[in-house]
Scaffold this active site. Structure first.
Site, PDB file in Angstrom:
ATOM      1  N   GLU A   1       0.998  -1.061  -0.026  1.00  0.00           N
ATOM      2  CA  GLU A   1      -0.044   0.005  -0.073  1.00  0.00           C
ATOM      3  C   GLU A   1       0.840   1.224  -0.007  1.00  0.00           C
ATOM      4  O   GLU A   1       0.370   2.253  -0.730  1.00  0.00           O
ATOM      5  CB  GLU A   1      -1.009   0.098   1.235  1.00  0.00           C
ATOM      6  CG  GLU A   1      -1.999  -0.890   1.344  1.00  0.00           C
ATOM      7  CD  GLU A   1      -3.081  -0.899   0.135  1.00  0.00           C
ATOM      8  OE1 GLU A   1      -2.690  -0.870  -1.102  1.00  0.00           O
ATOM      9  OE2 GLU A   1      -4.318  -0.714   0.290  1.00  0.00           O
TER      10      GLU A   1
ATOM     11  N   THR B   1      -5.220   6.543  -5.817  1.00  0.00           N
ATOM     12  CA  THR B   1      -5.379   7.103  -4.361  1.00  0.00           C
ATOM     13  C   THR B   1      -4.584   8.153  -3.760  1.00  0.00           C
ATOM     14  O   THR B   1      -5.142   8.931  -3.141  1.00  0.00           O
ATOM     15  CB  THR B   1      -5.259   5.716  -3.613  1.00  0.00           C
ATOM     16  OG1 THR B   1      -6.140   4.653  -3.742  1.00  0.00           O
ATOM     17  CG2 THR B   1      -5.261   5.755  -2.229  1.00  0.00           C
TER      18      THR B   1
HETATM   19  N1  HSE Z   1      -8.238   4.573   3.398  1.00  0.00           N
HETATM   20  C1  HSE Z   1      -7.836   4.737   2.195  1.00  0.00           C
HETATM   21  C2  HSE Z   1      -8.233   6.072   1.370  1.00  0.00           C
HETATM   22  C3  HSE Z   1      -8.286   3.606   1.195  1.00  0.00           C
HETATM   23  O1  HSE Z   1      -9.378   6.444   1.522  1.00  0.00           O
HETATM   24  O2  HSE Z   1      -7.509   6.736   0.729  1.00  0.00           O
HETATM   25  C4  HSE Z   1      -7.780   3.825  -0.149  1.00  0.00           C
HETATM   26  O3  HSE Z   1      -8.399   2.588  -0.899  1.00  0.00           O
END
Ligand code: HSE
Length: 306
Positions: free
Chosen positions: A128, A180
């Site tokens: 991630e 993201t």
């Molecule tokens: N919590 C993260 C965001 C998840 O919202 O940026 C990304 O998939």
């Protein structure tokens, strides 16, 4: 020594729980195969056409596996990894998390399960970090544990599995890509105390609603005053989709992860299918390509086959 597995899509945030809540889905999922090899190498092959990097240090599964290998006693082993990605990258459905989580789950199984699930989450979070620049675990944890998870803390890791009543999940994925990292960059660094109070009341309400199988409380708590106002602007017709889905009987919902997918929770399958039709009608009318899914929460662990 080979293993096949299905690494599931996930919905992070669950509207009000930015970076701390997530759930696992029965569909879609990536197909992966891992082979244990007797040399310290990680070889990655993609069967899909998403043009993802295959050098281990640039690949989310590769960096997750390297973190696992760094913690493993035998330094003379490695893995051949084959990934058929069926969860589109940049969809908001935890595509990168599925590769990273699937890789470490498969590796752990091949090695005879030396690591705990929590340790696996820690390894997969390197994926991630590579994908989005942030070590969030709200896609990784549900992918590894199944069900609904609360990430009370990432440092040190503290993951809580939450019971939830049976629910259907309807998803529409308008075919635009949102990175993201970009969806995080537009968020404010500070928030007002008023919004914080509203938000943590909703998080507490949602968790209590899950634990007490209180659909009305779940429905009332699916509100986000912090993240959605910024990110929803990136998703065409978001407000209309939300409004019409709720009018058609959805408990509520919002942006899946960092988008652009939008999800709605429903109590029953008929409503969930009607909601999918509402979503289809909106995006057909405005001429944006889309995929829809009607699925359920995946309550068990990842699926393996030899
Ligand atoms: N919590 C993260 C965001 C998840 O919202 O940026 C990304 O998939």
């Amino acid at each position: 020594m080979k293993i096949k597995l299905k690494a599931c899509a996930t919905i992070a945030n669950l509207v009000c729980g930015f970076d701390i809540l997530g759930l696992a889905l029965n569909a879609p999922y990536d197909e992966m195969e891992l082979e244990l090899i007797n040399e310290p190498k990680i070889n990655i092959t993609h069967l899909d056409n998403f043009n993802l990097p295959t050098k281990a240090e640039d690949n989310v599964a590769g960096v997750a596996l390297q973190a696992l290998l760094n913690a493993y006693e035998n330094k003379n082993i490695g893995f051949n990894v084959t990934i058929n990605k069926l969860i589109k990258p940049g969809s908001g459905l935890g595509s990168s998390a599925a590769s990273a989580a699937g890789a470490v789950l498969g590796a752990n199984q091949l090695l005879g399960n030396p690591f705990t699930k929590q340790a696996l989450v820690g390894f997969a979070m390197y994926g991630e970090a590579l994908a989005s620049g942030a070590m969030h675990a709200d896609n990784i944890a549900p992918c590894i544990y199944g069900g609904v998870t609360l990430i009370r803390s990432t440092s040190p890791l503290d993951i809580v599995q939450l019971n939830a009543p049976p629910m259907y999940v309807t998803i529409v994925h308008p075919q635009i890509e949102i990175k993201t990292s970009e969806a995080r960059a537009i968020l404010p660094k500070e928030i007002s105390l008023k919004n914080a109070v509203t938000q943590w009341a909703n998080v507490a309400g949602l968790v209590t609603g899950f634990l007490q199988s209180d659909y009305e409380l779940i429905s009332r708590s699916l509100e986000d005053v912090i993240v959605e106002p910024y990110r929803s602007k990136l998703i065409p017709w978001f407000d209309e989709v939300k409004l019409q889905c709720k009018a058609a009987g959805a408990l509520g919902g919002g942006i899946s992860g960092s988008g652009p997918a939008i999800f709605m929770l429903c109590k029953d399958e008929i409503t969930a299918k009607n909601i999918a039709q509402v979503m289809k009608d909106i995006y057909t009318k405005i001429g944006i390509d889309f995929n829809t899914y009607v699925t359920t929460i995946k309550s068990d662990e990842i699926f393996f086959s030899k």
